[in-house]
Design a protein around this motif. Structure first.
Motif, short mmCIF file in Angstrom:
data_model
loop_
_atom_site.label_atom_id
_atom_site.label_comp_id
_atom_site.label_asym_id
_atom_site.label_seq_id
_atom_site.Cartn_x
_atom_site.Cartn_y
_atom_site.Cartn_z
N PRO A 79 27.26 41.39 68.59
CA PRO A 79 26.96 42.81 68.37
C PRO A 79 25.48 43.08 68.07
O PRO A 79 24.79 42.29 67.43
CB PRO A 79 27.83 43.16 67.17
CG PRO A 79 29.00 42.25 67.30
CD PRO A 79 28.42 40.95 67.79
N CYS A 118 31.53 40.30 69.00
CA CYS A 118 31.74 39.03 68.28
C CYS A 118 33.11 38.43 68.61
O CYS A 118 33.49 37.42 68.03
CB CYS A 118 31.60 39.24 66.78
SG CYS A 118 32.64 40.56 66.15
N SER A 139 32.16 33.53 62.99
CA SER A 139 33.60 33.83 63.13
C SER A 139 34.11 33.36 64.50
O SER A 139 35.19 32.80 64.61
CB SER A 139 33.85 35.33 62.96
OG SER A 139 33.29 36.07 64.03
N GLY A 287 37.29 46.65 61.98
CA GLY A 287 36.86 45.92 63.18
C GLY A 287 35.82 44.87 62.88
O GLY A 287 34.81 44.77 63.58
N CYS A 288 36.06 44.05 61.86
CA CYS A 288 35.20 42.90 61.57
C CYS A 288 36.11 41.69 61.39
O CYS A 288 36.76 41.59 60.36
CB CYS A 288 34.37 43.12 60.32
SG CYS A 288 33.49 41.63 59.76
N CYS A 344 28.48 46.70 64.83
CA CYS A 344 29.40 46.64 63.70
C CYS A 344 28.73 47.17 62.44
O CYS A 344 27.54 47.46 62.44
CB CYS A 344 29.90 45.21 63.48
SG CYS A 344 28.74 44.13 62.62
N ILE A 346 27.87 45.73 59.81
CA ILE A 346 26.91 44.85 59.12
C ILE A 346 25.55 44.83 59.83
O ILE A 346 24.51 44.88 59.19
CB ILE A 346 27.47 43.40 59.04
CG1 ILE A 346 28.79 43.38 58.27
CG2 ILE A 346 26.45 42.45 58.40
CD1 ILE A 346 28.72 43.84 56.84
N LYS A 363 35.01 39.30 55.25
CA LYS A 363 33.66 38.94 55.72
C LYS A 363 32.73 40.12 55.53
O LYS A 363 31.62 39.98 55.01
CB LYS A 363 33.68 38.53 57.20
CG LYS A 363 32.25 38.35 57.75
CD LYS A 363 32.16 37.79 59.15
CE LYS A 363 30.69 37.72 59.59
NZ LYS A 363 30.49 37.11 60.89
FE1 F3S Z 1 31.61 40.69 64.01
FE2 F3S Z 1 29.89 42.08 62.64
FE3 F3S Z 1 32.01 41.11 61.46
S1 F3S Z 1 29.41 40.56 64.14
S2 F3S Z 1 32.51 39.26 62.58
S3 F3S Z 1 32.00 42.64 63.09
S4 F3S Z 1 29.95 41.11 60.65
#
Ligand code: F3S
Length: 389
Positions: A79, A118, A139, A287-288, A344, A346, A363
């Motif tokens: 991402p 990801c 991940s 969605g992580c 995402c 993050i 995460k």
């Molecule tokens: Fe993907 Fe972002 Fe989580 S890259 S694993 S959605 S921190």
């Protein structure tokens, strides 16, 4: 480290300056880790995409590499800092967006597939069991090592890019059988929801750091495995795990005599509490790792027939591939928030617009305070969506 004639030629610069730099990096990594040789890879997955994480230094490096180097194997991208089409709606500053587009363009020129996600293994880059690959994104690489049975080390962005361009990676660590065996047994007595698996991963990562856990007592679905892998790789640096009766070859592994670690429901509840540092989210981000098609459908069925209340922003982060597979469900989700691709919570600059983010991903909960200056609410998707319906 032993190099073939062809590899020596790349090191001398005969395949161009970009490939030479990449080979130098691979030789340096191989030397540090005592690799005997390079091994061919069948695919690569690269991190180091968001302008937020790589900055101008990373962009200059990519511009130089893109002048003459091209990948030799199918290569996908993690991402980026924004949805390429909807960055204005996300509140991403124009200056950031321009740099981000330039980074993605560089990767495209190098020959990388630029559908940033990801979960590349759900979007066309799925190795087969036994394949040797060079993947970054903790991940995803843990998922392909453990669930798919391919072999990769925990690559960084530059190492994975160098491997993609040379088509090889140093043979050490998780490429070798002896390092893929379990080193600790986890005896889990926990619930079976997605959040339970995410928190279980968080607890395991904290307890075992970089060991190879063999987990008993759970029967995770593919989506549970995806979020479990992500959490373990974030709170610890687990890059490979086994789940009894689930992951390939787990039944043939010897676990007698290994240290045992118990994880129970009380510890899971404590982990959830300790990750929750806020109360009133202004963003709910799901969605992580990126939502799978099945998860998108599940979320849409939870929301179908309801109406949104309040003004909390909601993001459903997914791959362009998954989004394209369920247009009807995307229509439902869009009534409650934004279905975003390429990015995402993050790696996008959410700190410019939000201060408290709610999510079901341990995460994300681990990184939101440090990388995004956020207070965090950790809860299941079901409970979080109740806040807006
Ligand atoms: Fe993907 Fe972002 Fe989580 S890259 S694993 S959605 S921190």
């Amino acid at each position: 480290m032993f190099l073939t004639r062809e590899e020596e030629a790349i090191l001398r610069g005969e395949a161009g300056p970009g490939a030479k730099r990449c080979m130098e990096l691979l030789v340096a990594i191989g030397t540090v880790y005592d690799a005997e040789r390079l091994v061919p890879i069948s695919s690569a997955h690269l991190s180091g995409v968001s302008y937020k994480t790589i900055g101008d230094g990373g962009l200059s490096f990519l511009l130089e590499i893109a002048e003459d180097a091209r990948v030799r194997v199918g290569t996908t991208l993690n991402p980026a800092g924004m949805d390429r089409r909807r960055w204005r709606e996300m509140g991403v500053p124009e200056a950031f967006a321009q740099k981000q587009l330039e980074i993605i363009d560089c990767y495209g020129r190098i020959g990388v597939e630029t559908g940033c996600t990801c979960t590349p293994y759900l979007a066309g880059n799925l190795p087969t069991r036994g394949d040797t690959v060079a993947w970054a994104e903790s991940s995803a690489l843990s998922f392909v090592n453990s669930v798919v049975g391919a072999r990769t080390n925990r690559e960084g962005g530059p190492g994975a890019l160098a491997a993609a361009i040379v088509g090889k990676t140093p043979c050490y660590g998780l490429h070798l059988d002896e390092n893929r065996r379990p080193t600790v047994v986890i005896e889990a007595d926990v619930g079976d929801s997605l959040l339970d698996h995410s928190l279980l991963g968080h607890v395991i990562g904290k307890r075992v750091s970089n060991a190879v856990p063999y987990i008993r007592g759970v029967k995770p679905s593919p989506d549970d495995l995806k979020i479990l892998a992500a959490a373990m790789a974030a709170s610890g640096s687990v890059a490979m795990f086994h789940v009894e009766g689930v992951t390939p070859g787990a039944g043939e592994l010897e676990v007698k005599g290994l240290e045992k670690v118990q994880v129970d429901r009380r510890e899971i509840a404590t982990a959830k509490e300790s990750l929750s540092t806020g109360k009133d989210p202004d963003l709910i981000a799901l969605g992580c790792p990126h939502l799978s098609e099945a998860e998108m459908k599940e979320l849409a069925s939870l929301l179908k027939g309801k109406r949104k209340k309040g003004d909390v922003e909601v993001w459903f982060c997914t791959s362009g591939y998954a989004k394209g597979r369920c247009p009807k469900e995307v229509g439902v989700l869009e009534k409650f928030g934004k279905v975003l691709c390429d990015t995402c919570m993050i790696v996008s600059p959410i700190e410019t617009s939000f201060s408290c983010t709610a999510t079901n991903s341990a995460k994300a909960c681990t990184y939101l305070p440090t990388l995004c200056s956020q207070k965090v609410v950790c809860d299941s998707a079901e409970r979080l969506l109740e806040l807006i319906t």
